[in-house]
Design an enzyme around this catalytic site. Structure first.
Site, PDB file in Angstrom:
ATOM      1  N   HIS B  62      20.292 -31.080 -36.497  1.00 16.58           N
ATOM      2  CA  HIS B  62      21.590 -31.743 -36.673  1.00 16.58           C
ATOM      3  C   HIS B  62      21.514 -33.082 -35.960  1.00 16.58           C
ATOM      4  O   HIS B  62      20.490 -33.412 -35.358  1.00 16.58           O
ATOM      5  CB  HIS B  62      22.726 -30.861 -36.153  1.00 16.58           C
ATOM      6  CG  HIS B  62      22.709 -30.591 -34.677  1.00 16.58           C
ATOM      7  ND1 HIS B  62      21.614 -30.022 -34.034  1.00 16.58           N
ATOM      8  CD2 HIS B  62      23.625 -30.822 -33.701  1.00 16.58           C
ATOM      9  CE1 HIS B  62      21.899 -29.891 -32.754  1.00 16.58           C
ATOM     10  NE2 HIS B  62      23.092 -30.384 -32.515  1.00 16.58           N
ATOM     11  N   ASP B  66      21.740 -35.487 -28.350  1.00 17.60           N
ATOM     12  CA  ASP B  66      20.691 -34.866 -27.527  1.00 17.60           C
ATOM     13  C   ASP B  66      19.554 -34.287 -28.375  1.00 17.60           C
ATOM     14  O   ASP B  66      18.562 -33.800 -27.830  1.00 17.60           O
ATOM     15  CB  ASP B  66      21.270 -33.806 -26.573  1.00 17.60           C
ATOM     16  CG  ASP B  66      21.996 -32.682 -27.292  1.00 17.60           C
ATOM     17  OD1 ASP B  66      22.685 -32.950 -28.287  1.00 17.60           O
ATOM     18  OD2 ASP B  66      21.877 -31.525 -26.852  1.00 17.60           O
ATOM     19  N   HIS B  67      19.707 -34.382 -29.696  1.00 16.77           N
ATOM     20  CA  HIS B  67      18.630 -33.952 -30.609  1.00 16.77           C
ATOM     21  C   HIS B  67      18.074 -35.124 -31.412  1.00 16.77           C
ATOM     22  O   HIS B  67      17.148 -34.941 -32.194  1.00 16.77           O
ATOM     23  CB  HIS B  67      19.152 -32.876 -31.577  1.00 16.77           C
ATOM     24  CG  HIS B  67      19.557 -31.610 -30.886  1.00 16.77           C
ATOM     25  ND1 HIS B  67      18.872 -30.432 -31.023  1.00 16.77           N
ATOM     26  CD2 HIS B  67      20.566 -31.349 -30.008  1.00 16.77           C
ATOM     27  CE1 HIS B  67      19.443 -29.498 -30.275  1.00 16.77           C
ATOM     28  NE2 HIS B  67      20.477 -30.032 -29.654  1.00 16.77           N
ATOM     29  N   HIS B 140      27.661 -24.714 -36.269  1.00 18.13           N
ATOM     30  CA  HIS B 140      27.723 -25.530 -35.048  1.00 18.13           C
ATOM     31  C   HIS B 140      28.784 -26.638 -35.112  1.00 18.13           C
ATOM     32  O   HIS B 140      28.750 -27.582 -34.327  1.00 18.13           O
ATOM     33  CB  HIS B 140      26.320 -26.119 -34.792  1.00 18.13           C
ATOM     34  CG  HIS B 140      26.200 -26.827 -33.487  1.00 18.13           C
ATOM     35  ND1 HIS B 140      26.605 -26.278 -32.286  1.00 18.13           N
ATOM     36  CD2 HIS B 140      25.730 -28.069 -33.180  1.00 18.13           C
ATOM     37  CE1 HIS B 140      26.375 -27.152 -31.309  1.00 18.13           C
ATOM     38  NE2 HIS B 140      25.863 -28.243 -31.817  1.00 18.13           N
ATOM     39  N   ASP B 211      21.070 -25.796 -32.838  1.00 25.64           N
ATOM     40  CA  ASP B 211      22.252 -25.389 -32.099  1.00 25.64           C
ATOM     41  C   ASP B 211      23.118 -24.571 -33.050  1.00 25.64           C
ATOM     42  O   ASP B 211      23.379 -24.983 -34.180  1.00 25.64           O
ATOM     43  CB  ASP B 211      23.038 -26.619 -31.636  1.00 25.64           C
ATOM     44  CG  ASP B 211      22.345 -27.345 -30.501  1.00 25.64           C
ATOM     45  OD1 ASP B 211      21.192 -27.022 -30.196  1.00 25.64           O
ATOM     46  OD2 ASP B 211      22.987 -28.234 -29.925  1.00 25.64           O
ATOM     47  N   HIS B 269      17.329 -24.571 -24.636  1.00 25.59           N
ATOM     48  CA  HIS B 269      18.602 -25.298 -24.721  1.00 25.59           C
ATOM     49  C   HIS B 269      19.620 -24.711 -23.743  1.00 25.59           C
ATOM     50  O   HIS B 269      20.694 -24.259 -24.113  1.00 25.59           O
ATOM     51  CB  HIS B 269      19.124 -25.213 -26.174  1.00 25.59           C
ATOM     52  CG  HIS B 269      20.161 -26.249 -26.512  1.00 25.59           C
ATOM     53  ND1 HIS B 269      21.492 -26.051 -26.280  1.00 25.59           N
ATOM     54  CD2 HIS B 269      20.057 -27.491 -27.033  1.00 25.59           C
ATOM     55  CE1 HIS B 269      22.179 -27.118 -26.689  1.00 25.59           C
ATOM     56  NE2 HIS B 269      21.318 -28.015 -27.149  1.00 25.59           N
TER      57      HIS B 269
END
Lengths: 320, 320
Positions: B62, B66-67, B140, B211, B269
């Protein structure tokens, strides 16, 4: 005033050096200013005594990735910290706002504090109670600014003991005297503020040149600075590379320092090629600059330096 | 097949853990696939034996920062490496292309290799000679995918010595026999390829859930996997936080592993709160998962694991 280098590598990080960001901490204020914000700046802050919660202003010299890509991650992480609601102001060239809004939108990042974005034009760009920041265009192929942080003249120390001895009642009169005004006491005496206020100190000046090749604008911006931070991506042997990419050699940086009459020169933004074997290396790059401007040092990540206060003037200055 | 965790922290980096990225190296191929690319992924690659030059594919679960925020810096640094011209393909949800093109444009970054961007839909998203990758929607709050990398059935070893002993001339006949076909020799003998090819091995399966909070889609995607990598941002005590933010507890992750019948579960995570004192901590989080699914481990940055080849099947499989 204290500066801390958070990244000193050009273009891409190496194992020893991150990409560009420089922190400035102002005296007696819990506030942090950053100049540029390459990827991983928030990670470097984590490894330093600096605190993102204190971030107040962030100045961008230009929008190349190695000076920019740490911005939104840093803002987002600051927003995850409990109780951090103070605003942050960004300053940078045209295009900064579209970039920031676009990245925040794409990543669905919502900040829990106000974010202001100011597009920089040459000249005075920001004035606080104690500092003024000036921008000047540099020469780097894309819109790029150098920044001068000019501390305002610091008023002399108010001699409270002497005021008490003279029987001046505490309160609003002290404020007037501190500003150098004269006041008339109830008993008719006239007290000159100047007699109770020590000599003023000239403000310090720190100059951050962004990526740039040699330009007279940098000399003008750095005039009489206490500290000049100038890129030195290449050594003079690789002069052709510097010209091709609109960067500086150590020689160019030292010439700016000399012509501007600064107190100290700090070189940064080094090409990774000087970490390889069989080349002149960073000691050679430093020697080259010191031949022209002896008070030169090389920055490395987490290198920090306190800029000493200037001596008081012999004759107190008045802004009026 | 080898996986290496480059970041195992949720939301923001900590001193010990970077934000998410997971590397996959395939057997006998000098190629690197990444799953997510949080800020600082290129720095983690520098500290690992991995090489950006080998990067071939990058899958995004996604587009949360932070990804994502390490992507363009990593692509740009790869482009600065001499002689790196092989293409990179990105896979991710709608919005990825606009983000990447916008950031490249704002930072005036030009890549010296081709960049392809594929928008992911559920189902088969990519097929190579040896692997297939499938995507399934996770839960998510924003478009999010989990990915299953399914190695294709590995054909049995062709017994060259036996073929030579049978007097079969080297050349095109070997290809037919390797594929299990029967061939007629010049002397009239009929040779069955199956007799010369060893038993097939079923392919391995690795599943990366992005996530997500608990979803039956994750169970379906992870069915019979050798390895399931699942987020465990929270422990069950903080179940309400997991639900609020569409994340998983360690318990949820273990339930997915158990219901899917996987061989091994790796949790990652983690919220930074479990590094603080006075809380259940990561050992507690692990224990909670192991109660449900014993073969569970916690990832940490640079933790790596080789997924062993599966045993040959008793009866050779044919895709036809």
């Amino acid at each position: 005033m204290k500066i801390t280098f958070l990244g000193t590598s050009a273009g891409a990080p190496t194992r020893r050096r991150n990409v560009t960001s420089i922190a400035l901490q102002l005296d007696q204020k819990s506030c942090l200013w950053l100049f540029d914000c390459g990827e991983g700046t928030q990670h470097q802050v984590l490894r330093s005594p600096l605190r993102l919660s204190q971030l107040e202003r962030l100045f961008f010299t230009h929008l190349h990735g190695d000076h920019l890509f740490g911005l939104v991650g840093l803002l987002a992480s600051r927003s995850l910290q409990d109780g951090v609601h103070t605003p942050v102001t960004l300053y940078g060239p045209e295009g900064l706002e579209a970039y920031v809004r676009g990245v925040l939108e794409a990543s669905r990042t919502r900040l829990q504090y106000p974010l202001h974005i100011e597009i920089v034009r040459p000249g005075l760009i920001c004035s606080t109670e104690t500092e003024e920041v000036f921008a000047a265009p540099m020469l780097h192929g894309v819109p790029t600014f150098g920044y001068a942080v000019q501390e305002k003249t610091q008023s002399g120390r108010f001699d409270i003991e002497k005021a008490k001895d003279l029987g001046i009642p505490e309160g609003p009169l002290y404020g007037k005297l501190k500003r150098g005004e004269s006041v008339t006491l109830e008993d008719g005496r006239v007290i000159e503020g100047k007699a109770l206020v020590g000599q003023e100190r000239p403000g310090r000046k720190i100059v951050f040149c962004g990526d740039t090749t040699f330009t007279p604008n940098a000399v003008a911006l750095a005039k009489d600075a206490d500290l000049l931070i100038h890129e030195a991506t290449y050594c003079e042997e690789d002069h052709h590379l510097a010209l091709r990419a609109n960067h500086s050699t150590a020689t160019m940086a030292a010439q700016v320092a000399k012509q501007a009459g600064v107190q100290m020169l700090v070189l940064t933004h080094f090409s990774a090629r000087y970490e390889a074997e069989g080349v002149i290396g960073l000691p050679g790059l430093l020697a080259e600059a010191q031949e022209i401007f002896p008070n030169t040092v090389l920055a490395h990540d987490f290198w920090h330096h306190i800029i000493a206060r200037r001596e008081p003037l012999k004759t107190p200055l008045r802004e009026d």
